[in-house]
Design a protein around this motif. Sequence first.
Motif, PDB file in Angstrom:
ATOM      1  N   ASN A  13       0.828  -1.208   0.000  1.00 48.55           N
ATOM      2  CA  ASN A  13       0.000   0.000   0.000  1.00 48.55           C
ATOM      3  C   ASN A  13       0.865   1.262   0.000  1.00 48.55           C
ATOM      4  N   VAL A  14       1.953   1.241   0.753  1.00 51.57           N
ATOM      5  CA  VAL A  14       2.854   2.398   0.772  1.00 51.57           C
ATOM      6  C   VAL A  14       3.507   2.588  -0.590  1.00 51.57           C
ATOM      7  N   LEU A  15       4.010   1.518  -1.183  1.00 48.20           N
ATOM      8  CA  LEU A  15       4.652   1.630  -2.488  1.00 48.20           C
ATOM      9  C   LEU A  15       3.677   2.149  -3.544  1.00 48.20           C
ATOM     10  N   LEU A  16       2.445   1.688  -3.503  1.00 45.51           N
ATOM     11  CA  LEU A  16       1.440   2.173  -4.442  1.00 45.51           C
ATOM     12  C   LEU A  16       1.123   3.643  -4.198  1.00 45.51           C
ATOM     13  N   SER A  17       1.388   4.128  -2.996  1.00 49.74           N
ATOM     14  CA  SER A  17       1.095   5.518  -2.638  1.00 49.74           C
ATOM     15  C   SER A  17       2.194   6.482  -3.054  1.00 49.74           C
ATOM     16  N   ILE A  18       3.424   5.986  -3.236  1.00 48.84           N
ATOM     17  CA  ILE A  18       4.541   6.901  -3.464  1.00 48.84           C
ATOM     18  C   ILE A  18       5.204   6.746  -4.825  1.00 48.84           C
ATOM     19  N   LEU A  19       4.915   5.657  -5.548  1.00 49.93           N
ATOM     20  CA  LEU A  19       5.639   5.394  -6.797  1.00 49.93           C
ATOM     21  C   LEU A  19       4.822   5.747  -8.030  1.00 49.93           C
ATOM     22  N   GLU A  20       5.472   6.423  -8.980  1.00 52.21           N
ATOM     23  CA  GLU A  20       4.988   6.493 -10.348  1.00 52.21           C
ATOM     24  C   GLU A  20       5.656   5.364 -11.132  1.00 52.21           C
ATOM     25  N   PRO A  21       5.026   4.883 -12.198  1.00 53.07           N
ATOM     26  CA  PRO A  21       5.670   3.822 -12.991  1.00 53.07           C
ATOM     27  C   PRO A  21       7.080   4.220 -13.416  1.00 53.07           C
ATOM     28  N   GLY A  22       8.025   3.312 -13.169  1.00 55.77           N
ATOM     29  CA  GLY A  22       9.418   3.561 -13.518  1.00 55.77           C
ATOM     30  C   GLY A  22      10.248   4.170 -12.414  1.00 55.77           C
ATOM     31  N   ASP A  23       9.611   4.602 -11.325  1.00 53.69           N
ATOM     32  CA  ASP A  23      10.385   5.092 -10.184  1.00 53.69           C
ATOM     33  C   ASP A  23      11.194   3.947  -9.585  1.00 53.69           C
ATOM     34  N   GLU A  24      12.357   4.297  -9.035  1.00 55.73           N
ATOM     35  CA  GLU A  24      13.266   3.284  -8.514  1.00 55.73           C
ATOM     36  C   GLU A  24      13.214   3.218  -6.992  1.00 55.73           C
TER      37      GLU A  24
END
Length: 385
Positions: free
Chosen positions: A104-115
Amino acid sequence: MTVSRLRNIPGIGVDRIGDAADSLRDADILRLENLDTDLRPPAQALARTHEAIDDDAANSYLPFTGQGALREAAAARVGRAAGVAYDAAAECIVSAGGLAGILNVLLSILEPGDEVVLTDPTYAGLINRVHLAAGVPRFARLQPRADGWRLDLDSLAAAIGPRTKALLIMSPSMPGGYVASQDEWLAIAEHCARHGIWLVYDAAMERILFDGRDVIHPAGLPGMRERTITIGAVSKEYRMIGWRVGWIVGPASIMNDVRLVSLSNVVCQVGIAMPGATAALTATDDGVAAAVAEWERRRDFLMSALADLPVIRPHGGWSMLIDTRELGLEPPDASKLLLERGKIAATPMTNWGPGADRYLRFVFSNESVSRLHDIRERIRRSWQI
């Protein structure tokens, strides 16, 4: 045809080894493949869980972000460890286990392609969740030394680039029991501040520390409260794997987005499990110190029994790694031989990081010293060494 988000997700391997061991139906098999434990949860947590089954308030979707008492307890728990205060209403959300919280956190902070930078080796499930969130995993190398694992700070710096959005650090970590030192946390914090990136801290095993180590919570470091998102759970420290209750604690600036993802993903948590989790977090004796002492005793026994083998000393957690390639065996072959000849179930670390595929994992949380007494002979019988 496999959808694109699954192309880089081969699995974790534990399931296959566990299924193979289960199929043999042999109680003599040492179950070293999976992070279970034979140590009981806190008595107060068990009692409150039994009561919750008859509590109509526990048979509800509401509140979607988790029961208020549990949010208060989790926010207080993280706050005590970090030495900072959190507002349970605005800065804590209950998740359906720690790994659901991380996704849930990763889905909240990442745009596609973010590392996202992780340690190598690390739990394959963390790598897989970065992929599921359309992120790109990068790796900072953990170096095996005579006294245990250390973070290669040059490798950490090299892994951070213009697309880096977060560092995802677990301490103690799976699978090797790496525990970040004060200097390593300070280096991590400096990168977060310099590059304006998040620290996603997997605190699932935070207090499972050996050799007198103390908890160092990164949110307590200068400037890190507003950059650190902590994910914890009752599964490991409190021995409550089946409850599937975790928590996310972080700055208010990100928590509304985490709430939206949580509502769109699992929706809510296990109602009858949350009162037991609250009881564990607020118990007069949560049993963690006694459990850690027992797990450390098992670690020490294995380090002694396997002293002639290339085992890396864990500083915390539930498992350790052995470099079977140094013995002339590829880990999948070593695992197969152990199960067939030695009645030991152990998972090869394939896909647990770029440098992890030379290791086999031994979990020591679920087998007593008395059960482990002949492990060296079982290994000798399996590998002829």
